[in-house]
Design a protein around this motif. Sequence first.
Motif, mmCIF file in Angstrom:
data_model
loop_
_atom_site.group_PDB
_atom_site.id
_atom_site.type_symbol
_atom_site.label_atom_id
_atom_site.label_comp_id
_atom_site.label_asym_id
_atom_site.label_seq_id
_atom_site.Cartn_x
_atom_site.Cartn_y
_atom_site.Cartn_z
ATOM 1 N N SER A 1 -5.771 -0.105 2.151
ATOM 2 C CA SER A 1 -6.726 0.459 1.190
ATOM 3 C C SER A 1 -6.721 1.992 1.236
ATOM 4 C CB SER A 1 -8.129 -0.078 1.480
ATOM 5 O OG SER A 1 -9.080 0.471 0.595
ATOM 6 N N ARG A 2 -6.712 2.568 2.428
ATOM 7 C CA ARG A 2 -6.701 4.020 2.530
ATOM 8 C C ARG A 2 -5.416 4.612 1.942
ATOM 9 N NH1 ARG A 2 -8.903 2.873 7.695
ATOM 10 N NH2 ARG A 2 -6.829 3.111 8.641
ATOM 11 N N PRO B 1 -0.491 -12.033 -2.128
ATOM 12 C CA PRO B 1 -0.759 -10.775 -1.431
ATOM 13 C C PRO B 1 -1.755 -10.979 -0.286
ATOM 14 C CG PRO B 1 -0.938 -10.514 -3.815
ATOM 15 C CD PRO B 1 -0.863 -11.980 -3.545
ATOM 16 N N SER B 2 -1.450 -10.420 0.846
ATOM 17 C CA SER B 2 -2.360 -10.411 1.978
ATOM 18 C C SER B 2 -1.970 -9.227 2.837
ATOM 19 C CB SER B 2 -2.270 -11.717 2.764
ATOM 20 O OG SER B 2 -0.986 -11.887 3.302
ATOM 21 N N SER B 3 -2.777 -8.914 3.811
ATOM 22 C CA SER B 3 -2.474 -7.756 4.638
ATOM 23 C C SER B 3 -2.962 -7.990 6.050
ATOM 24 C CB SER B 3 -3.138 -6.498 4.064
ATOM 25 O OG SER B 3 -2.935 -5.398 4.931
ATOM 26 N N GLN B 4 -2.145 -7.576 7.017
ATOM 27 C CA GLN B 4 -2.593 -7.629 8.397
ATOM 28 C C GLN B 4 -3.448 -6.424 8.742
ATOM 29 O OE1 GLN B 4 1.091 -8.061 10.635
ATOM 30 N NE2 GLN B 4 0.822 -10.282 10.704
ATOM 31 N N ASN B 5 -3.425 -5.416 7.883
ATOM 32 C CA ASN B 5 -4.206 -4.204 8.119
ATOM 33 C C ASN B 5 -4.845 -3.783 6.802
ATOM 34 O OD1 ASN B 5 -5.284 -1.806 9.009
ATOM 35 N ND2 ASN B 5 -3.313 -0.731 9.144
ATOM 36 N N GLY C 1 5.708 -14.938 11.145
ATOM 37 C CA GLY C 1 4.973 -16.192 11.227
ATOM 38 C C GLY C 1 5.906 -17.334 10.857
ATOM 39 N N ASP C 2 5.389 -18.328 10.130
ATOM 40 C CA ASP C 2 6.240 -19.443 9.733
ATOM 41 C C ASP C 2 6.242 -19.662 8.225
ATOM 42 O OD1 ASP C 2 3.706 -20.395 9.344
ATOM 43 O OD2 ASP C 2 3.861 -22.062 10.755
#
Length: 565
Positions: free
Chosen positions: A60-61, A51-55, A291-292
């Motif tokens: 979270s909101r 899990p990761s997030s660009q925003n 991305g890659d």
Amino acid sequence: MPVEPTIAPTPRPAVAPEQAPNNRQWQVRQPFLLAIVLVCGILVGANPFRPSSQNPDGTSRGYLKFKEILSYVDRDYVDSVDAEALSDYAISRMLEQLDPHTVFIPAREQQQASVLLQSDFDGVGAEVNIFHDTVTVVAPLSGGPAEMAGLLPGDRLLRIGETPVSGKHASLESVLGLLRGPRGSRVPLLVMRRHQRAPITMLVTRNRIANNSLDVSYMLDNQTGFIKISRFASGTFDEFKQALGDLRRQGMTRLVLDLRGNPGGYLDRATKIADEFIGGTRKLVYTDGKGDQYDTQTFARVTGEFEEGPLVVLVDENSASAAEVVAGALQDHDRALLVGRRTFGKGLVQQPITLNDGSELRLTIARYFTPSGRCIQKSYQGGAVAYEQELANRQRRGEYLHADSIHFADSLRYRTAHGRTVYGGGGIMPDFFVPCDTLLQSAYYTKLQKLNLIREFALNFYQDHQTELTGLRFEQFNQQFQVTDQQLKTLAALAAKAGTRASVAEQNRCALLLRTQLKALIARHAYGNTAFYQVMQQQDPELLQAMRSFQNGSALLTQNLTSMK
């Protein structure tokens, strides 16, 4: 052979791990096809999802907002609510905003959704159907638990365990769930048998049941092999290798690979099969994601068992996903001639992610491309409803009947390895277009299929004439047996009794198709799956075109191009 928990005659979503012979030429497709494609999309390896997030702030909101609203609803709403069901619904609706193939599978449905791609499962080993709201045994699996317990074709199931299944309230899903169970567990079946006044009880011990994804393989003539793959499941490559080896030992020098109606499955099984036909280290497929991280390239790696020799691949509008990868790779490398109609157009790769409660998210992480650079995924910009109606729109435009109804933009033009023009932008267009049999679209035939009367008639005929059929070899049956005019009249009378009346002209229009299908279904009951296809091939326009391609040298064109490399 098809086995429980198949419920024929129509293709079901992923809850049905096997199906009765599923040739597009003689079955009316139901809207459930799209559900099969959704679940049976190309699946990449089960790597841990990070899990990761660009925003992160926006994520979270959104999470806190959803949690707060669900808490208020659960605590203060005027009626009692199922908070878990509400969250499942909200998740599903949220994913609809992404693409048609990103799906959420609740924990209670995840096991059923996975069965389609398993090489085997635990059950009683019987193919069943529903005739007039009654669950009916079409055939017990040879040597399986149901046959060992004494279950016979035509037996009607009144109760499975403690649950009644006879009547209009019996659902396909509930029957599947009741017939399945852990290996070694026992389930009582209350059975009504033909010509017996009282029902009988059988105790069946469930066991492991093979779930084959290769429907049939046999020799069409003394040099032409035929293999039909219904989906790319965990055991498909092994089944294919065995079938291909058997055909080679029988003298096969050219092959018809049937991918019609194949909704996809595991990508690695599909590319391994493509590798059997494509020599060297040529590219088979590549994926392109954000991305890659999910960018991949897959190349041929091994010396295949049929890298030379004429090859024809049959495809249609229900060939999707991994089936399109195979077809696209073979076409791009000029290794095979494709015959049929434009494929479904499913070119998105899903990552299966198991969630903490046992549910599963199948998240689109990349698009896949054929070696020439074609993206097979059709447009989904019009939303979910438009996407679901796309096949119906093809039919309305006349695309199933006329090749010139299909239009590709010049920007979507690509070249094969030896310069043939091919197109991207939504499915794989075959080299030889074969129009859909218009009889399949006739109102009378469609109603007979929906009422399940054709299959019911064939099963009853087999039961009434089992002794005579047992005394005939299939070759004798195939040469001598014909469905009579009187038998077609009997079928029409049964249809009229069920509320479907047709004029003599309407009946005559479908007569040849009905004769062939009834004969094939009777042959299947008496002689097995291969016999079904051997009868049906006589009225199979795509297969007949494939054979003409061998005879007139069209299929040799791609072989000659390949040998020049």
